[in-house]
Design a protein around this motif. Structure first.
Motif, PDB file in Angstrom:
ATOM      1  N   ILE A 108       0.854  -1.185   0.000  1.00 18.48           N
ATOM      2  CA  ILE A 108       0.000   0.000   0.000  1.00 18.48           C
ATOM      3  C   ILE A 108       0.892   1.238   0.000  1.00 18.48           C
ATOM      4  O   ILE A 108       1.786   1.368   0.833  1.00 18.48           O
ATOM      5  N   VAL A 109       0.624   2.134  -0.935  1.00 17.85           N
ATOM      6  CA  VAL A 109       1.334   3.411  -1.023  1.00 17.85           C
ATOM      7  C   VAL A 109       0.334   4.500  -0.662  1.00 17.85           C
ATOM      8  O   VAL A 109      -0.719   4.619  -1.296  1.00 17.85           O
ATOM      9  N   GLU A 110       0.660   5.268   0.369  1.00 18.55           N
ATOM     10  CA  GLU A 110      -0.255   6.322   0.816  1.00 18.55           C
ATOM     11  C   GLU A 110       0.228   7.690   0.353  1.00 18.55           C
ATOM     12  O   GLU A 110       1.409   8.005   0.461  1.00 18.55           O
ATOM     13  N   VAL A 111      -0.724   8.477  -0.147  1.00 22.08           N
ATOM     14  CA  VAL A 111      -0.415   9.822  -0.619  1.00 22.08           C
ATOM     15  C   VAL A 111      -1.411  10.801  -0.007  1.00 22.08           C
ATOM     16  O   VAL A 111      -2.478  10.407   0.482  1.00 22.08           O
ATOM     17  N   MET A 112      -1.077  12.065  -0.050  1.00 21.85           N
ATOM     18  CA  MET A 112      -1.963  13.099   0.468  1.00 21.85           C
ATOM     19  C   MET A 112      -3.157  13.270  -0.473  1.00 21.85           C
ATOM     20  O   MET A 112      -3.032  13.053  -1.688  1.00 21.85           O
ATOM     21  N   PRO A 113      -4.315  13.670   0.047  1.00 23.54           N
ATOM     22  CA  PRO A 113      -5.508  13.816  -0.789  1.00 23.54           C
ATOM     23  C   PRO A 113      -5.321  14.777  -1.969  1.00 23.54           C
ATOM     24  O   PRO A 113      -5.921  14.587  -3.020  1.00 23.54           O
ATOM     25  N   GLU A 114      -4.490  15.783  -1.822  1.00 22.74           N
ATOM     26  CA  GLU A 114      -4.291  16.734  -2.918  1.00 22.74           C
ATOM     27  C   GLU A 114      -3.459  16.167  -4.067  1.00 22.74           C
ATOM     28  O   GLU A 114      -3.281  16.820  -5.089  1.00 22.74           O
ATOM     29  N   ASN A 115      -2.963  14.941  -3.918  1.00 23.88           N
ATOM     30  CA  ASN A 115      -2.149  14.321  -4.961  1.00 23.88           C
ATOM     31  C   ASN A 115      -2.978  13.579  -6.000  1.00 23.88           C
ATOM     32  O   ASN A 115      -2.430  12.817  -6.791  1.00 23.88           O
ATOM     33  N   TRP A 116      -4.271  13.794  -6.019  1.00 23.64           N
ATOM     34  CA  TRP A 116      -5.163  13.133  -6.977  1.00 23.64           C
ATOM     35  C   TRP A 116      -5.893  14.166  -7.828  1.00 23.64           C
ATOM     36  O   TRP A 116      -6.420  15.140  -7.308  1.00 23.64           O
ATOM     37  N   SER A 117      -5.936  13.898  -9.111  1.00 22.13           N
ATOM     38  CA  SER A 117      -6.854  14.604 -10.006  1.00 22.13           C
ATOM     39  C   SER A 117      -7.582  13.529 -10.791  1.00 22.13           C
ATOM     40  O   SER A 117      -6.964  12.743 -11.508  1.00 22.13           O
ATOM     41  N   PHE A 118      -8.890  13.467 -10.653  1.00 21.73           N
ATOM     42  CA  PHE A 118      -9.682  12.443 -11.329  1.00 21.73           C
ATOM     43  C   PHE A 118     -10.088  12.892 -12.723  1.00 21.73           C
ATOM     44  O   PHE A 118     -10.773  12.165 -13.426  1.00 21.73           O
ATOM     45  N   GLY A 119      -9.690  14.086 -13.122  1.00 19.98           N
ATOM     46  CA  GLY A 119     -10.011  14.629 -14.432  1.00 19.98           C
ATOM     47  C   GLY A 119     -10.403  16.079 -14.324  1.00 19.98           C
ATOM     48  O   GLY A 119     -10.493  16.642 -13.241  1.00 19.98           O
ATOM     49  N   GLN A 120     -10.572  16.714 -15.467  1.00 16.04           N
ATOM     50  CA  GLN A 120     -11.012  18.104 -15.575  1.00 16.04           C
ATOM     51  C   GLN A 120     -10.016  19.090 -14.987  1.00 16.04           C
ATOM     52  O   GLN A 120     -10.359  20.228 -14.706  1.00 16.04           O
ATOM     53  N   GLY A 121      -8.782  18.659 -14.743  1.00 12.14           N
ATOM     54  CA  GLY A 121      -7.773  19.564 -14.194  1.00 12.14           C
ATOM     55  C   GLY A 121      -8.076  20.007 -12.782  1.00 12.14           C
ATOM     56  O   GLY A 121      -7.616  21.069 -12.347  1.00 12.14           O
ATOM     57  N   ARG A 122      -8.837  19.220 -12.042  1.00 10.36           N
ATOM     58  CA  ARG A 122      -9.244  19.572 -10.689  1.00 10.36           C
ATOM     59  C   ARG A 122      -8.667  18.591  -9.683  1.00 10.36           C
ATOM     60  O   ARG A 122      -8.313  17.483 -10.025  1.00 10.36           O
ATOM     61  N   ALA A 123      -8.609  19.002  -8.423  1.00  6.62           N
ATOM     62  CA  ALA A 123      -8.222  18.123  -7.313  1.00  6.62           C
ATOM     63  C   ALA A 123      -9.483  17.887  -6.478  1.00  6.62           C
ATOM     64  O   ALA A 123      -9.712  18.533  -5.464  1.00  6.62           O
ATOM     65  N   GLN A 124     -10.299  16.948  -6.932  1.00  4.72           N
ATOM     66  CA  GLN A 124     -11.634  16.740  -6.356  1.00  4.72           C
ATOM     67  C   GLN A 124     -11.613  16.419  -4.861  1.00  4.72           C
ATOM     68  O   GLN A 124     -12.559  16.781  -4.154  1.00  4.72           O
ATOM     69  N   ASN A 125     -10.588  15.764  -4.366  1.00  5.94           N
ATOM     70  CA  ASN A 125     -10.539  15.397  -2.946  1.00  5.94           C
ATOM     71  C   ASN A 125     -10.407  16.595  -2.013  1.00  5.94           C
ATOM     72  O   ASN A 125     -10.714  16.480  -0.831  1.00  5.94           O
ATOM     73  N   ILE A 126      -9.923  17.716  -2.516  1.00  7.31           N
ATOM     74  CA  ILE A 126      -9.729  18.869  -1.620  1.00  7.31           C
ATOM     75  C   ILE A 126     -10.588  20.067  -1.995  1.00  7.31           C
ATOM     76  O   ILE A 126     -10.461  21.123  -1.379  1.00  7.31           O
ATOM     77  N   GLU A 127     -11.414  19.908  -2.980  1.00  7.83           N
ATOM     78  CA  GLU A 127     -12.286  21.041  -3.377  1.00  7.83           C
ATOM     79  C   GLU A 127     -13.517  21.101  -2.492  1.00  7.83           C
ATOM     80  O   GLU A 127     -14.033  20.143  -2.019  1.00  7.83           O
TER      81      GLU A 127
END
Length: 127
Positions: A108-127
């Motif tokens: 398991i590799v853990e990353v901060m929530p802001e390290n994800w963009s699911f598309g649309q050039g957004r960081a959905q986890n922190i918006e």
């Protein structure tokens, strides 16, 4: 949202590969509260010479059927959830494709929530 990479030797059928993915996904749904349709999995099938591993570390008995599973997730899972995931993956893969417990390696590799963009050039986890 987990991103799952699966590494194994070439040779499994398409049905076995789909069952492998479905088993891992089901285990994550059971233990990591992964939402419906949150499936992002990549299978990497390698030639024997490109898939090198310790057959007995640490005190196990691995075969050529070893499956290495690397799951990247946000860093919000507890130790208990991780331990439950390991057991659930072993159960699912043993039942679905007959995988031996010694042939299931999970990282398991853990990353901060802001390290994800699911598309649309957004960081959905922190918006």
């Amino acid at each position: 949202m987990p991103l799952t990479q699966i590494f194994m030797r070439k040779g499994r059928t398409e049905i076995a590969r789909r069952e492998l993915q479905a088993g891992i996904y089901e285990a994550m749904r059971q233990t990591f509260a992964v939402p419906e349709d949150d499936r992002f999995m990549i299978i990497n099938e390698l030639e024997g010479a490109d898939f090198w591993f310790g057959r007995s570390y640490p005190g196990l008995d691995r075969s050529d059927d070893l499956i290495i599973i690397q799951i990247t997730v946000s860093n919000n899972r507890t130790r208990e959830q991780k331990l439950a995931l390991y057991k659930a993956v072993n159960h699912e893969l043993s039942a679905r494709i007959g995988c031996r417990p010694d042939d299931i390696f999970i990282n398991i590799v853990e990353v901060m929530p802001e390290n994800w963009s699911f598309g649309q050039g957004r960081a959905q986890n922190i918006e």
